[in-house]
Design a protein around this motif. Sequence first.
Motif, mmCIF file in Angstrom:
data_model
loop_
_atom_site.group_PDB
_atom_site.id
_atom_site.type_symbol
_atom_site.label_atom_id
_atom_site.label_comp_id
_atom_site.label_asym_id
_atom_site.label_seq_id
_atom_site.Cartn_x
_atom_site.Cartn_y
_atom_site.Cartn_z
ATOM 1 N N THR A 281 0.438 -0.823 -0.281
ATOM 2 C CA THR A 281 -0.301 -0.119 -0.235
ATOM 3 C C THR A 281 0.695 1.127 0.267
ATOM 4 N N PRO A 282 0.541 2.198 -1.072
ATOM 5 C CA PRO A 282 1.548 3.697 -1.115
ATOM 6 C C PRO A 282 1.699 4.033 0.348
ATOM 7 N N ASP A 283 2.690 4.996 1.051
ATOM 8 C CA ASP A 283 2.404 5.749 1.841
ATOM 9 C C ASP A 283 1.876 7.315 1.585
ATOM 10 N N ASP A 284 0.421 7.535 1.679
ATOM 11 C CA ASP A 284 0.227 8.556 1.373
ATOM 12 C C ASP A 284 1.166 10.269 2.059
ATOM 13 N N GLY A 285 1.957 9.607 3.523
ATOM 14 C CA GLY A 285 2.162 11.152 3.458
ATOM 15 C C GLY A 285 4.473 10.662 3.436
ATOM 16 N N TRP A 286 4.096 9.576 2.083
ATOM 17 C CA TRP A 286 5.358 10.123 1.274
ATOM 18 C C TRP A 286 5.554 10.761 0.596
ATOM 19 N N GLY A 287 6.598 11.248 0.462
ATOM 20 C CA GLY A 287 7.392 12.328 -1.118
ATOM 21 C C GLY A 287 6.186 13.780 -0.426
ATOM 22 N N ASP A 288 6.157 14.365 -2.131
ATOM 23 C CA ASP A 288 5.383 15.550 -2.252
ATOM 24 C C ASP A 288 4.132 15.104 -2.017
ATOM 25 N N THR A 289 3.298 15.651 -1.095
ATOM 26 C CA THR A 289 1.969 15.266 -1.026
ATOM 27 C C THR A 289 0.682 15.519 -1.953
ATOM 28 N N ALA A 290 1.837 16.954 -2.308
ATOM 29 C CA ALA A 290 0.625 17.691 -3.241
ATOM 30 C C ALA A 290 -0.418 17.206 -4.333
ATOM 31 N N LEU A 291 1.417 15.834 -4.454
ATOM 32 C CA LEU A 291 0.913 15.112 -5.902
ATOM 33 C C LEU A 291 0.427 14.212 -5.862
ATOM 34 N N THR A 292 -0.550 13.595 -6.332
ATOM 35 C CA THR A 292 -1.425 11.839 -6.202
ATOM 36 C C THR A 292 -0.809 11.396 -6.485
ATOM 37 N N THR A 293 -0.111 10.255 -6.231
ATOM 38 C CA THR A 293 0.135 8.729 -6.282
ATOM 39 C C THR A 293 1.005 8.715 -8.251
ATOM 40 N N ALA A 294 0.267 8.290 -8.744
ATOM 41 C CA ALA A 294 0.397 8.216 -9.827
ATOM 42 C C ALA A 294 1.247 9.524 -10.226
ATOM 43 N N GLU A 295 1.654 10.646 -9.600
ATOM 44 C CA GLU A 295 2.352 11.668 -10.757
ATOM 45 C C GLU A 295 3.623 11.513 -9.673
ATOM 46 N N ARG A 296 3.332 10.805 -8.740
ATOM 47 C CA ARG A 296 4.756 10.967 -7.755
ATOM 48 C C ARG A 296 5.470 10.109 -8.351
ATOM 49 N N LEU A 297 4.909 8.807 -8.661
ATOM 50 C CA LEU A 297 5.944 7.725 -9.938
ATOM 51 C C LEU A 297 5.769 7.753 -10.454
ATOM 52 N N TYR A 298 5.037 8.385 -11.627
ATOM 53 C CA TYR A 298 5.710 8.512 -13.044
ATOM 54 C C TYR A 298 5.436 9.678 -13.504
ATOM 55 N N ALA A 299 5.380 10.481 -12.452
ATOM 56 C CA ALA A 299 5.756 12.335 -12.790
ATOM 57 C C ALA A 299 6.842 12.845 -12.560
ATOM 58 N N TRP A 300 7.477 12.588 -11.417
ATOM 59 C CA TRP A 300 8.602 13.408 -10.415
ATOM 60 C C TRP A 300 9.664 12.540 -10.147
ATOM 61 N N PRO A 391 -10.156 0.322 -22.193
ATOM 62 C CA PRO A 391 -9.516 1.616 -22.556
ATOM 63 C C PRO A 391 -7.836 0.736 -22.240
ATOM 64 N N VAL A 392 -6.942 1.117 -22.911
ATOM 65 C CA VAL A 392 -5.679 0.988 -22.414
ATOM 66 C C VAL A 392 -4.610 2.568 -21.989
ATOM 67 N N THR A 393 -4.519 2.141 -20.980
ATOM 68 C CA THR A 393 -4.034 3.075 -20.117
ATOM 69 C C THR A 393 -2.741 3.375 -21.162
ATOM 70 N N VAL A 394 -2.150 4.791 -21.255
ATOM 71 C CA VAL A 394 -0.939 5.003 -21.473
ATOM 72 C C VAL A 394 -0.124 6.500 -20.712
ATOM 73 N N LEU A 395 0.493 5.908 -20.704
ATOM 74 C CA LEU A 395 2.068 6.480 -18.997
ATOM 75 C C LEU A 395 3.318 7.361 -19.586
ATOM 76 N N PRO A 396 2.667 8.531 -19.671
ATOM 77 C CA PRO A 396 4.171 9.139 -20.314
ATOM 78 C C PRO A 396 5.465 8.175 -20.025
ATOM 79 N N ASN A 397 5.717 8.070 -18.705
ATOM 80 C CA ASN A 397 7.177 6.721 -18.371
ATOM 81 C C ASN A 397 6.640 5.575 -17.247
ATOM 82 N N ILE A 398 7.498 4.905 -17.486
ATOM 83 C CA ILE A 398 7.872 4.168 -15.903
ATOM 84 C C ILE A 398 8.413 4.479 -15.117
ATOM 85 N N GLY A 399 8.042 4.179 -13.609
ATOM 86 C CA GLY A 399 9.363 4.823 -12.751
ATOM 87 C C GLY A 399 10.766 4.099 -12.844
#
Length: 470
Positions: A281-300, A391-399
């Motif tokens: 389970t991802p930790d909600d209080g870990w990393g930049d909490t202004a970002l969603t979990t997906a944004e923290r993993l794939y976009a930051w 639907p097929v999910t398109v990710l900008p990149n993987i982590g």
Amino acid sequence: MIPAQLLYKAEEFVDSGAFFAELAAMVAYPTESARPESGVAVRAYLDEVLTPALAGLGCSVTTYENEDPRGGPFLVGRRVESPGLPTLLCYGHADVVEGQAGRWSEDRDPWTLTADGERWYGRGAADNKGQHLVNLAALRLLLAERGRLGFNLTFLFETGEEIGFPGLAEFAAAHREELRADVVVASDGPRVDAATPTLFLGSRGGVQIQLDADLRPDAYHSGNWGGVLRNPATTLAGAVASVVDGHGRIRVPELLPPELPDVVRQSLTGVTVANSPGDPTPDDGWGDTALTTAERLYAWNTLEVLALGAADIDRPVNAIPGRARAVLQLRYVAGTDVSRVGEVLSEHLAREGYSMVDVTVLGRFAAARTPLDDPWVGWAKSALERVAGRPVTVLPNIGGSLPHSVFTDVLGLPALWLPHSYPGCLQHAPDEHMLAPIAREGLVLATALFHALGDPSPELPLPAHAKDPR
């Protein structure tokens, strides 16, 4: 429209056990690139497995030595049907991480593919032998059905992906003409989850960094000297905390991306991380909490402490250690300037009062991303959704990291990744496995995608800049 019998043959290839049998033969080769003595197995895999597979597709096959002494050979297969047709470049890697024999559940042998329900256990089953087998089998099915592919094919295999793909960029640059193509389709890494067909368009890069507080050659009694001698372990803990705090937030602005582009943010709307049974389970209080979990993993960016130590943690003595070290890793997205990471960290630590901590960059690999609005992305998504039925999910990149930059930055090609695995596959660990349902659907998806490339239709035309003889 893809013939129904072709999709049936793709499903039957998995359901009949033929896919499992072929993968079992591939897994049996202990192609561990981190072990120099495995070079014999690596070459045997190229000669005895991949060369016949490519020759069976009508490819001319050439093995090239790697000019980088750290890496193994490259294999290139080429089938040219007509200069007027589009060219597809596929990629895979023949090497695997260490087998870790003796650590697998149920006393499994890493080099013997073992079925337990829908899980097929074996080293390389998911990373990457099972994945490149899906694509080879899809091409084989298409060729057998039509007698032609309808496009030109180049397949590049390397043998050092698991040790940082040494020499690959230089090889690509030197063989630019041989690797010329319209689009790259490769399979590695995971889907967003086990149930969701996924395309991803790049990978995060990485920089490995050592922080070293080497203050004195000897350890001194903590009672006689405590309070007057600087403790390197305490110093290092403070230095690390000044760079990334105890909640995973990066405290050095230069180590962050300049922005999170709106198009990337929009692509991640609705994407759920850790959506498969057994995922942590991802930790909600870990990393930049202004970002969603997906944004923290794939976009930051994230800065992780991989190792941290001083003295002997299992047998501590009453002494102030003389030295403490930590290894950190910056995982970063495309657009981040990492050219001065070492200098940036040294300057930051000096400002924070930790000039006695030395910074060494141990290694790096590049981040890269195919633009989300590239015409090939929309084409591939449409082709896949026609057979996926959802639907097929398109990710900008993987982590994680892959040699995506070799295709986009060195060869200048759009590159799409169609993964045939999932985040819980335990690659790089004991009990690595491929899921049978993903192999089955993956073969259908890959067959449909290649069919769409070789037989464009008014409903699904190729991107305008691609070659189309009609």
